[in-house]
Design a protein around this motif. Structure first.
Motif, PDB file in Angstrom:
ATOM      1  N   ASN A  97      -0.696  -0.989  -6.672  1.00 34.24           N
ATOM      2  CA  ASN A  97      -0.924  -1.997  -5.649  1.00 34.24           C
ATOM      3  C   ASN A  97      -2.407  -2.002  -5.320  1.00 34.24           C
ATOM      4  OD1 ASN A  97      -1.155  -2.932  -2.638  1.00 34.24           O
ATOM      5  ND2 ASN A  97       0.837  -3.665  -3.330  1.00 34.24           N
ATOM      6  N   GLY A 126       0.925  -5.142  -7.851  1.00 38.79           N
ATOM      7  CA  GLY A 126       1.145  -5.823  -6.587  1.00 38.79           C
ATOM      8  C   GLY A 126      -0.181  -5.954  -5.864  1.00 38.79           C
ATOM      9  N   VAL A 139       5.857   2.838  -5.896  1.00 36.60           N
ATOM     10  CA  VAL A 139       4.516   2.554  -6.398  1.00 36.60           C
ATOM     11  C   VAL A 139       3.841   3.864  -6.791  1.00 36.60           C
ATOM     12  CG1 VAL A 139       2.251   1.614  -5.800  1.00 36.60           C
ATOM     13  CG2 VAL A 139       4.323   0.486  -4.984  1.00 36.60           C
ATOM     14  N   VAL A 142      -2.305   3.268  -5.383  1.00 38.54           N
ATOM     15  CA  VAL A 142      -2.897   2.070  -4.787  1.00 38.54           C
ATOM     16  C   VAL A 142      -4.409   2.166  -4.875  1.00 38.54           C
ATOM     17  CG1 VAL A 142      -0.966   1.693  -3.197  1.00 38.54           C
ATOM     18  CG2 VAL A 142      -2.923   3.039  -2.453  1.00 38.54           C
TER      19      VAL A 142
END
Length: 308
Positions: A97, A126, A139, A142
């Protein structure tokens, strides 16, 4: 063919992470029935109930939580051991993400290079600035800009981006171009009769509060809070507010380089720029850093070193 115990552990831990049999099955690319039957066999073999099932979610029992912690350690050790001896490229699904502007300017244009280098990685991206529960949402890592306050995450810094304070020519015509931090803050007036300085205030997704402007000085960082007609929580909206003449903003230079070059925005207080903006890859501290995440993080470091 029956599943081995490590596969059962993988299924069980993914169900706990995702709080869902269906989402765990999708993540592991397994039939829903296989996941359900695996947990039934596991609970029967152990003689304990590991999961509490309701119509809304699945959560571990006390025994299930204890078993989960042990499974995570065993699976991490197994993956680390295999990676020592595995003479292959990283492979499998990688869910990341990233903030939209970072993705747009730095990552997507160079993504073909990453996929060519690691053709066995299946990448899902994402985008957003919102808080992501990596474990619950499945996930792996990030990419975020800004100072990090979440101590439950491990962070690897990949870049420091130069920032700039700027405003539109129309705004500066109305409010004046401040020649000092004191003038900006309103401690004395350089342009009598002109309206005081304003900012397009950026609201932190983490705290819900507007962030102050920051300026570097020989004595350290000076924070200035200005009133403003509008507050935003998105990077593109923030820049758009400056272009509309709504106030002063502070943004990474890469986002406004062309706008500065063509005169749509002007630099304010160039002698006191904002501190550089850190960019980091974050992943859960209770997880073994997989070969896929390590490869992606290493690639991001290279990307930002070349273009930031």
């Amino acid at each position: 063919m029956p599943l081995d115990r490590f596969q059962e552990m993988q299924i069980f831990t993914r169900i706990v992470d995702r709080r869902s049999f269906t989402q765990a099955a999708e993540d592991l690319n397994l039939p829903r029935a296989t996941v359900t039957n695996s947990i039934k066999r596991l609970e029967a073999r152990l003689g304990v109930r590991l999961l509490e099932r309701t119509t809304r979610q699945v959560k571990p029992t006390l025994d299930g939580d204890a078993y989960y912690q042990r499974c995570m350690r065993l699976l991490a050790d197994l993956e680390e051991t295999e990676e020592v001896f595995r003479d292959t490229d990283p492979q499998g699904r990688l869910r990341v993400n990233m903030q939209g502007t970072l993705t747009q300017y730095f990552v997507m244009p160079r993504l073909p290079d990453f996929l060519a280098r690691y053709p066995r990685i299946e990448l899902f991206i994402g985008s957003g600035d919102h808080f992501v529960d990596l474990v619950r949402e499945g996930v792996d890592c990030v990419l975020r800009a800004g100072e990090l306050a979440d101590s439950s995450m491990i962070a690897r810094r990949v870049a420091l981006l130069e920032q700039v304070t700027c405003a539109s020519p129309a705004y500066l015509e109305r409010h004046g171009d401040p020649e000092s931090i004191e003038a900006l803050a309103g401690t004395h007036t350089e342009h009598p009769g002109r309206a005081g300085q304003r900012a397009v205030n950026y609201v932190s997704p983490a705290t819900g509060r507007a962030l102050p402007l920051e300026f570097t000085t020989p004595e350290g960082i000076v924070h200035v809070t200005l009133p403003g007609p509008v507050a935003v929580n998105g990077a593109e909206l923030y820049t758009a507010g400056a272009l509309a003449g709504l106030g002063i903003v502070q943004v990474p230079r890469y986002r406004v380089r062309e706008l500065l070059a063509n005169g749509e925005l002007c630099v304010v207080l160039p002698a006191h720029p904002p501190p550089p903006l850190p960019v980091s890859v974050l992943y859960p501290q209770n997880r073994q850093l997989s070969l896929r995440v390590r490869a992606f993080a290493d690639w991001l470091v290279q990307v930002f070193a070349e273009v930031a």
